[in-house]
Design an enzyme around this catalytic site. Structure first.
Site: not given
Ligand code: NAD
Length: 541
Positions: A293, A327
């Site tokens: 998601e 999100c």
């Molecule tokens: P992010 O993508 O920065 O981080 C999410 C997770 O991914 C963290 O645990 C982070 O450490 C990890 N991560 C970061 N870079 C990575 C890589 N290169 N390889 C593997 N893992 C990696 O997102 P965030 O800032 O924590 O959250 C915000 C984002 O999440 C927004 O884009 C939001 O829309 C989305 N979101 C979506 C939903 C949904 O249900 N669609 C819900 C909540 C958040």
């Protein structure tokens, strides 16, 4: 030996406490907040039931008070990750064979621990780690996580009860096996409930899980882990690791036993992971399940017949609660010109009444954004808007990171409906508005559909049924969660299963049966009671 067709308690949504002045829950959460603020914690890795400290640590601070240190967390080495994978595969042997009612009992117990003894702690941790005000913490860390745990147990039993038809000569049975291997759960900063749900939903279905929380949420993730431990999740079933996301993910994806990813976070990270799974596909023992998601650019579109006050309230709440870091948060609005003046007056009045500051002061509606990276990015977009002659900032526009990462709720009005802030996910308290001519309703709906790569949430306001029907049709693929005369945020487990398609994810709907199906691999068993003894069919004469 438990023989019987057991029924689990019927899931109900956890009631939201008010935290009104004078209420006992308000005092308890504030006392807990103060105590936690003054106590330093250390968060080790948690592998195979043991806490593991490494030489590499980072500090944790509240976004609204970034000079204050809440404690440290430990970061994994590649060897730690490999150990976490091998111990979880060992743990899988017993966990996958555990009767479902034992798994159900563990996670129902976790729900009750959060509803009772851990409620103030998990809410205070979410206020400190993610700067949620108490209401945002309560609906997320307490209520939504409790709901995920309770409803998932109920959905699991509903899935297990789905069985094929049989005849008098053969009995057909489906066994819903966990996936062969281990699941990797990567969770975002913005919802404590999601951090708890992604590992626990897969574990509930009999899988073992390697869980990597976001660096910005480790502080409240630790409380979730404490709940899981106290609820009785056995050693190795959910291992929690922190550290370099790239190294951890590469190590995980290199394992032949990797059998699925449960991801929530940004779109580009998920797409890269998907690509790397493809690169490794020949190494895996089974095709991994890919569930993600991701981002959103969620809209509100208001027809000339809609009620301006209702539209303005949906914008105030939908765009700015938790500083727009949902999100589902509304970030682009399309308002019919004949109602815009009234909507604008109400919206600007709402925003000027918002108070901003620490969540410890419960009169604050707005607090800080999550970290400096997010603050700087938002400030850059606001500065660019200030310089652009074709856009107007009608509210907010200021920011200050001296104590915390505070960005004023900001509203930008644009003449170009494809202006960058109408298309790009900013993930903060910045809302962009485009005002359209009343007669261009249908054209505007197509514009909404085509403007963004995402399709997560969206809302339409109108008092005209024909206009609504048009919106429902034209925007069919523009949102996975579509709201009529309501704001696009606030999905409740068991009522509005959540998720979107296009660049917003695989739309596997967290908090529903659809999600749990992804963590099982059915085995069809046909048992014939009296087996044939002659190969010849009657037609052979
Ligand atoms: P992010 O993508 O920065 O981080 C999410 C997770 O991914 C963290 O645990 C982070 O450490 C990890 N991560 C970061 N870079 C990575 C890589 N290169 N390889 C593997 N893992 C990696 O997102 P965030 O800032 O924590 O959250 C915000 C984002 O999440 C927004 O884009 C939001 O829309 C989305 N979101 C979506 C939903 C949904 O249900 N669609 C819900 C909540 C958040």
């Amino acid at each position: 030996m438990g023989n019987g067709f057991f029924e689990v308690p019927i899931a109900v949504n956890e009631p939201i406490k008010s935290y009104a002045p004078g209420s006992p829950e308000r005092k308890e959460v504030l006392d807990t907040y103060k105590k936690m603020y003054d106590t330093k914690v250390e968060v080790p890795l948690f592998i195979n039931g043991k806490e593991l400290k490494t030489k590499d640590t980072s500090t944790m601070s509240p976004p609204h008070d970034h000079k204050h240190i809440l404690g440290t967390y430990h970061k994994a080495t590649k060897k730690n990750i490999e150990e976490a994978i091998s111990t979880s595969l060992e743990a899988r042997k017993k966990w996958a064979a555990m009767p479902w009612q034992q798994r159900a009992a563990i996670f129902l117990r976790a729900a009750e621990l959060i509803a009772g003894p851990y409620r103030a702690k998990i809410n205070a941790a979410t206020m400190l780690a993610q700067s949620k005000n108490i209401y945002q913490a309560e609906i997320d860390a307490a209520c939504e996580l409790i709901d995920f745990l309770r409803y998932n147990v109920q959905y699991m039993t509903e899935i297990y009860a789905e069985q094929p038809e049989s005849t008098s000569s053969a009995w057909n049975r489906i066994e819903y096996r966990p996936l062969e291997g281990f699941i990797y759960a990567i969770t975002p900063f913005n919802f404590t409930a999601i951090a708890g749900n992604l590992p626990s939903s897969a574990a509930l279905m009999g899988n073992v899980v390697l869980w990597k929380p976001s660096d910005s949420q480790v502080y409240s993730a630790k409380v979730i882990l404490d709940v899981f431990r106290e609820a009785g999740v056995p050693a190795g079933v959910i291992n929690m690791v922190m550290g370099d996301p790239v190294m951890i993910t590469e190590t995980v994806l290199a394992s032949p036993d990797f059998s699925g990813i449960h991801f929530t976070g940004s779109t580009h990270v998920f797409k890269d992971i998907w690509k790397n799974i493809g690169v490794n596909i020949h190494n895996y023992k089974t095709y991994p399940r890919i569930v993600g998601e991701t981002g959103g650019k969620d809209f509100i579109v208001a027809h000339k017949t809609s009620n301006p006050k209702q539209v303005a309230t949906a914008m105030s709440r939908g765009a700015f609660e938790f500083q727009g870091q949902k999100c589902s948060a509304a970030s682009r609005c399309y308002i019919s010109e004949s109602i815009w003046k009234d909507v604008k007056n109400d919206l600007v009045a709402d925003i000027s009444s918002f108070k901003m500051g620490s969540p410890e002061d419960m009169s604050n509606f707005i607090t800080a954004v999550i970290h400096e990276g997010s603050f700087d990015k938002l400030a850059k977009y606001i500065d660019a808007a200030k310089k652009d002659k074709n856009v107007e900032i009608i509210a907010g526009g200021n920011y200050d990171k001296s104590k915390g990462y505070f960005i004023e709720p900001t509203v930008i009005v644009v003449k170009d409906p494809k202006y960058t802030t109408m298309c790009t996910e900013l993930f903060g308290p910045v809302l962009t508005v485009y005002v359209f001519e009343d007669k261009k309703w249908e054209e505007t709906l197509h514009l909404v559909d085509e403007t963004s790569e995402y399709a997560l949430t969206g809302a339409v306001f109108s008092e005209d049924r024909y206009a609504l029907e048009e919106a429902v049709k034209i925007l069919e693929n523009a949102a996975g969660n579509f709201y009529i005369n309501d704001k696009p945020t606030g999905a409740v487990v068991g009522q509005q299963p959540f998720g979107g398609a296009r660049a917003s994810g695989t739309n596997d709907k967290a908090g529903s049966k659809l999600n749990l199906y992804r963590w099982i691999s059915p085995r069809m068993v046909k048992e014939t009671f009296v087996s044939p003894t002659d190969y010849r069919y009657p037609f052979l004469g």
